[in-house]
Design a protein around this motif. Structure first.
Motif, PDB file in Angstrom:
ATOM      1  N   THR A  27       0.828  -1.206   0.000  1.00 34.85           N
ATOM      2  CA  THR A  27       0.000   0.000   0.000  1.00 34.85           C
ATOM      3  C   THR A  27       0.864   1.259   0.000  1.00 34.85           C
ATOM      4  O   THR A  27       0.406   2.322  -0.423  1.00 34.85           O
ATOM      5  CB  THR A  27      -0.920   0.030   1.231  1.00 34.85           C
ATOM      6  OG1 THR A  27      -0.121  -0.052   2.425  1.00 34.85           O
ATOM      7  CG2 THR A  27      -1.904  -1.132   1.197  1.00 34.85           C
ATOM      8  N   TYR A  28       2.089   1.130   0.470  1.00 36.04           N
ATOM      9  CA  TYR A  28       3.003   2.276   0.480  1.00 36.04           C
ATOM     10  C   TYR A  28       3.441   2.582  -0.949  1.00 36.04           C
ATOM     11  O   TYR A  28       3.771   1.684  -1.720  1.00 36.04           O
ATOM     12  CB  TYR A  28       4.221   1.965   1.357  1.00 36.04           C
ATOM     13  CG  TYR A  28       5.018   3.191   1.736  1.00 36.04           C
ATOM     14  CD1 TYR A  28       4.480   4.139   2.592  1.00 36.04           C
ATOM     15  CD2 TYR A  28       6.310   3.392   1.251  1.00 36.04           C
ATOM     16  CE1 TYR A  28       5.206   5.261   2.961  1.00 36.04           C
ATOM     17  CE2 TYR A  28       7.042   4.511   1.611  1.00 36.04           C
ATOM     18  CZ  TYR A  28       6.481   5.443   2.460  1.00 36.04           C
ATOM     19  OH  TYR A  28       7.201   6.564   2.820  1.00 36.04           O
ATOM     20  N   GLN A  29       3.456   3.846  -1.316  1.00 28.99           N
ATOM     21  CA  GLN A  29       3.664   4.229  -2.709  1.00 28.99           C
ATOM     22  C   GLN A  29       5.097   4.628  -3.058  1.00 28.99           C
ATOM     23  O   GLN A  29       5.514   4.500  -4.209  1.00 28.99           O
ATOM     24  CB  GLN A  29       2.722   5.376  -3.068  1.00 28.99           C
ATOM     25  CG  GLN A  29       1.256   4.981  -3.067  1.00 28.99           C
ATOM     26  CD  GLN A  29       0.940   3.927  -4.118  1.00 28.99           C
ATOM     27  OE1 GLN A  29       1.109   4.136  -5.313  1.00 28.99           O
ATOM     28  NE2 GLN A  29       0.472   2.768  -3.665  1.00 28.99           N
ATOM     29  N   SER A  30       5.852   5.137  -2.100  1.00 27.28           N
ATOM     30  CA  SER A  30       7.189   5.646  -2.415  1.00 27.28           C
ATOM     31  C   SER A  30       8.233   4.545  -2.229  1.00 27.28           C
ATOM     32  O   SER A  30       8.948   4.493  -1.214  1.00 27.28           O
ATOM     33  CB  SER A  30       7.521   6.854  -1.540  1.00 27.28           C
ATOM     34  OG  SER A  30       8.758   7.428  -1.929  1.00 27.28           O
ATOM     35  N   ILE A  31       8.297   3.653  -3.227  1.00 24.93           N
ATOM     36  CA  ILE A  31       9.207   2.502  -3.154  1.00 24.93           C
ATOM     37  C   ILE A  31      10.186   2.533  -4.317  1.00 24.93           C
ATOM     38  O   ILE A  31       9.803   2.697  -5.471  1.00 24.93           O
ATOM     39  CB  ILE A  31       8.423   1.174  -3.201  1.00 24.93           C
ATOM     40  CG1 ILE A  31       7.458   1.068  -2.012  1.00 24.93           C
ATOM     41  CG2 ILE A  31       9.384  -0.022  -3.215  1.00 24.93           C
ATOM     42  CD1 ILE A  31       6.557  -0.153  -2.072  1.00 24.93           C
ATOM     43  N   GLU A  32      11.440   2.354  -3.981  1.00 28.46           N
ATOM     44  CA  GLU A  32      12.493   2.137  -4.969  1.00 28.46           C
ATOM     45  C   GLU A  32      12.896   0.669  -4.857  1.00 28.46           C
ATOM     46  O   GLU A  32      13.339   0.225  -3.792  1.00 28.46           O
ATOM     47  CB  GLU A  32      13.688   3.046  -4.673  1.00 28.46           C
ATOM     48  CG  GLU A  32      14.895   2.824  -5.565  1.00 28.46           C
ATOM     49  CD  GLU A  32      16.055   3.716  -5.162  1.00 28.46           C
ATOM     50  OE1 GLU A  32      16.408   4.621  -5.937  1.00 28.46           O
ATOM     51  OE2 GLU A  32      16.607   3.513  -4.047  1.00 28.46           O
ATOM     52  N   TYR A  33      12.729  -0.084  -5.940  1.00 27.75           N
ATOM     53  CA  TYR A  33      12.987  -1.523  -5.889  1.00 27.75           C
ATOM     54  C   TYR A  33      14.234  -1.844  -6.699  1.00 27.75           C
ATOM     55  O   TYR A  33      14.255  -1.730  -7.923  1.00 27.75           O
ATOM     56  CB  TYR A  33      11.786  -2.290  -6.427  1.00 27.75           C
ATOM     57  CG  TYR A  33      11.800  -3.769  -6.088  1.00 27.75           C
ATOM     58  CD1 TYR A  33      12.668  -4.283  -5.122  1.00 27.75           C
ATOM     59  CD2 TYR A  33      10.940  -4.651  -6.716  1.00 27.75           C
ATOM     60  CE1 TYR A  33      12.674  -5.623  -4.810  1.00 27.75           C
ATOM     61  CE2 TYR A  33      10.924  -6.000  -6.404  1.00 27.75           C
ATOM     62  CZ  TYR A  33      11.799  -6.482  -5.444  1.00 27.75           C
ATOM     63  OH  TYR A  33      11.813  -7.811  -5.130  1.00 27.75           O
ATOM     64  N   ILE A  34      15.288  -2.261  -5.991  1.00 29.31           N
ATOM     65  CA  ILE A  34      16.587  -2.524  -6.607  1.00 29.31           C
ATOM     66  C   ILE A  34      16.805  -4.031  -6.668  1.00 29.31           C
ATOM     67  O   ILE A  34      16.830  -4.711  -5.638  1.00 29.31           O
ATOM     68  CB  ILE A  34      17.720  -1.861  -5.794  1.00 29.31           C
ATOM     69  CG1 ILE A  34      17.464  -0.359  -5.679  1.00 29.31           C
ATOM     70  CG2 ILE A  34      19.077  -2.131  -6.436  1.00 29.31           C
ATOM     71  CD1 ILE A  34      18.342   0.337  -4.662  1.00 29.31           C
ATOM     72  N   PHE A  60      11.907   0.802 -10.446  1.00 31.30           N
ATOM     73  CA  PHE A  60      12.791  -0.358 -10.533  1.00 31.30           C
ATOM     74  C   PHE A  60      14.200   0.076 -10.944  1.00 31.30           C
ATOM     75  O   PHE A  60      14.367   0.938 -11.816  1.00 31.30           O
ATOM     76  CB  PHE A  60      12.280  -1.344 -11.582  1.00 31.30           C
ATOM     77  CG  PHE A  60      11.226  -2.293 -11.102  1.00 31.30           C
ATOM     78  CD1 PHE A  60      11.536  -3.608 -10.783  1.00 31.30           C
ATOM     79  CD2 PHE A  60       9.904  -1.872 -10.969  1.00 31.30           C
ATOM     80  CE1 PHE A  60      10.544  -4.495 -10.367  1.00 31.30           C
ATOM     81  CE2 PHE A  60       8.914  -2.750 -10.543  1.00 31.30           C
ATOM     82  CZ  PHE A  60       9.234  -4.064 -10.240  1.00 31.30           C
ATOM     83  N   LYS A  61      15.193  -0.523 -10.313  1.00 35.20           N
ATOM     84  CA  LYS A  61      16.577  -0.438 -10.766  1.00 35.20           C
ATOM     85  C   LYS A  61      17.087  -1.863 -10.887  1.00 35.20           C
ATOM     86  O   LYS A  61      17.109  -2.601  -9.891  1.00 35.20           O
ATOM     87  CB  LYS A  61      17.444   0.356  -9.782  1.00 35.20           C
ATOM     88  CG  LYS A  61      17.109   1.837  -9.695  1.00 35.20           C
ATOM     89  CD  LYS A  61      18.060   2.567  -8.745  1.00 35.20           C
ATOM     90  CE  LYS A  61      17.760   4.058  -8.698  1.00 35.20           C
ATOM     91  NZ  LYS A  61      18.657   4.778  -7.745  1.00 35.20           N
ATOM     92  N   ILE A  62      17.449  -2.261 -12.083  1.00 32.96           N
ATOM     93  CA  ILE A  62      17.825  -3.654 -12.339  1.00 32.96           C
ATOM     94  C   ILE A  62      19.263  -3.722 -12.847  1.00 32.96           C
ATOM     95  O   ILE A  62      19.611  -3.056 -13.823  1.00 32.96           O
ATOM     96  CB  ILE A  62      16.879  -4.292 -13.367  1.00 32.96           C
ATOM     97  CG1 ILE A  62      15.419  -4.178 -12.893  1.00 32.96           C
ATOM     98  CG2 ILE A  62      17.245  -5.745 -13.608  1.00 32.96           C
ATOM     99  CD1 ILE A  62      14.404  -4.513 -13.961  1.00 32.96           C
ATOM    100  N   ILE A  63      20.065  -4.526 -12.197  1.00 37.72           N
ATOM    101  CA  ILE A  63      21.441  -4.766 -12.631  1.00 37.72           C
ATOM    102  C   ILE A  63      21.631  -6.271 -12.753  1.00 37.72           C
ATOM    103  O   ILE A  63      21.283  -7.028 -11.843  1.00 37.72           O
ATOM    104  CB  ILE A  63      22.458  -4.200 -11.628  1.00 37.72           C
ATOM    105  CG1 ILE A  63      22.331  -2.675 -11.530  1.00 37.72           C
ATOM    106  CG2 ILE A  63      23.884  -4.586 -12.019  1.00 37.72           C
ATOM    107  CD1 ILE A  63      23.194  -2.063 -10.448  1.00 37.72           C
ATOM    108  N   SER A  64      22.155  -6.727 -13.875  1.00 37.47           N
ATOM    109  CA  SER A  64      22.443  -8.151 -14.039  1.00 37.47           C
ATOM    110  C   SER A  64      23.872  -8.313 -14.546  1.00 37.47           C
ATOM    111  O   SER A  64      24.207  -7.903 -15.664  1.00 37.47           O
ATOM    112  CB  SER A  64      21.456  -8.795 -15.021  1.00 37.47           C
ATOM    113  OG  SER A  64      21.712 -10.188 -15.126  1.00 37.47           O
ATOM    114  N   GLU A  65      24.711  -8.884 -13.692  1.00 39.01           N
ATOM    115  CA  GLU A  65      26.118  -9.106 -14.029  1.00 39.01           C
ATOM    116  C   GLU A  65      26.687 -10.119 -13.047  1.00 39.01           C
ATOM    117  O   GLU A  65      26.145 -10.307 -11.958  1.00 39.01           O
ATOM    118  CB  GLU A  65      26.905  -7.798 -13.955  1.00 39.01           C
ATOM    119  CG  GLU A  65      26.883  -7.146 -12.577  1.00 39.01           C
ATOM    120  CD  GLU A  65      27.501  -5.759 -12.556  1.00 39.01           C
ATOM    121  OE1 GLU A  65      27.635  -5.156 -13.634  1.00 39.01           O
ATOM    122  OE2 GLU A  65      27.835  -5.290 -11.451  1.00 39.01           O
ATOM    123  N   PRO A  66      27.764 -10.806 -13.398  1.00 36.30           N
ATOM    124  CA  PRO A  66      28.354 -11.768 -12.471  1.00 36.30           C
ATOM    125  C   PRO A  66      28.803 -11.090 -11.181  1.00 36.30           C
ATOM    126  O   PRO A  66      29.197  -9.919 -11.182  1.00 36.30           O
ATOM    127  CB  PRO A  66      29.559 -12.315 -13.250  1.00 36.30           C
ATOM    128  CG  PRO A  66      29.238 -12.053 -14.682  1.00 36.30           C
ATOM    129  CD  PRO A  66      28.469 -10.769 -14.698  1.00 36.30           C
TER     130      PRO A  66
END
Length: 252
Positions: A27-34, A60-66
């Motif tokens: 329900t909380y709106q101010s979310i940064e999802y890493i 969303f902040k998405i990082i994909s690396e070894p």
């Protein structure tokens, strides 16, 4: 008040969807999802990106690396976080209710504190409604550290400046870097921590630290190193830490 949630993933297709749902449906709106992915070879990233499209109100902040393991991944997430509050939801875990982040943010806004923690439920891998263990925590007192006490790390939410001042996870630990980090901050008398007496996180059983006898032995060694290097106890503290978990199977 923005809340940054960090999830580390690696080939997590079987559990990542329920994890993400527990975050984006808050329900909380101010979310940064890493989301820090270790270069998964399955469909984990496809699932993540679909939720990114479907929930545009979540940043969303998405990082994909070894990477070199979960603690390096979590450190990457901390470095990317811009929220006032930082918390973790591991790829096998779910937040316990849709309102929990609202309750946590409200507590930070209305109390003088640096961190907050609560209770955790261990649930079955196959049935998230089946409680295996209940980690009932308690209000923090410094003397508890020597007795082997610790809060459940997945329930710990901290102001971002705590990481800026006291550092991140020590990646020389392979299993117990979270315990080392918590000892590092909990022993600081100037910091204030609040116990929220309710379940914050549901965690599926089968984590790395208890996956094998070898890992249990490794964790015990690392726990001993953590308590001695932080000067909060010794071997007796580690023994008490391990035996205190027995009551988690009784209290449900």
């Amino acid at each position: 008040m923005k809340v940054s949630i960090i999830t580390a993933t690696f080939n997590s297709k079987s559990t990542i969807e329920s994890c993400i749902q527990s975050v984006v449906k808050q329900t909380y709106q101010s979310i940064e999802y890493i989301i820090i992915d270790g270069n998964s070879s399955d469909t984990t990233l496809d699932i993540v990106k679909q939720y990114q499209l479907n929930y545009p109100h979540v940043t969303f902040k998405i990082i994909s690396e070894p990477d070199n393991g979960i603690y390096e991944a979590l450190n990457k997430g901390i470095a990317k976080a811009t929220g006032a509050i930082i918390g973790f939801v591991h790829s096998d875990d779910v937040l316990a209710s849709k309102t929990i982040l609202s309750e946590i943010a409200y507590a930070f806004q209305n109390k003088d504190m640096d961190g907050l923690f609560g209770d955790l439920q261990y649930v079955s891998q196959s049935n998230a409604n089946q409680v295996i263990r209940y980690w009932k925590s308690q209000s923090f007192q410094p003397k508890l550290l020597k007795e082997g006490w610790m809060p459940a790390h997945p329930t710990l939410f901290l102001k971002r400046e705590i990481y800026e001042k006291y550092g991140n996870f020590d990646t020389s630990y392979k299993i117990a870097a979270d315990y080392d980090f918590m000892l590092r901050i909990l022993k600081e008398e100037t910091l204030k921590f609040t116990y929220m007496p309710q379940v914050i996180t549901n965690m599926r059983v089968g984590g790395m630290s208890n996956r094998s006898i070898k890992n249990i032995f490794q964790k015990t060694k690392e726990d001993y190193r953590a308590v001695t290097s932080n000067k909060v106890g010794g071997l007796l503290s580690v023994l008490r830490k391990n035996t205190s978990k027995i009551k988690q199977f009784i209290y449900k």
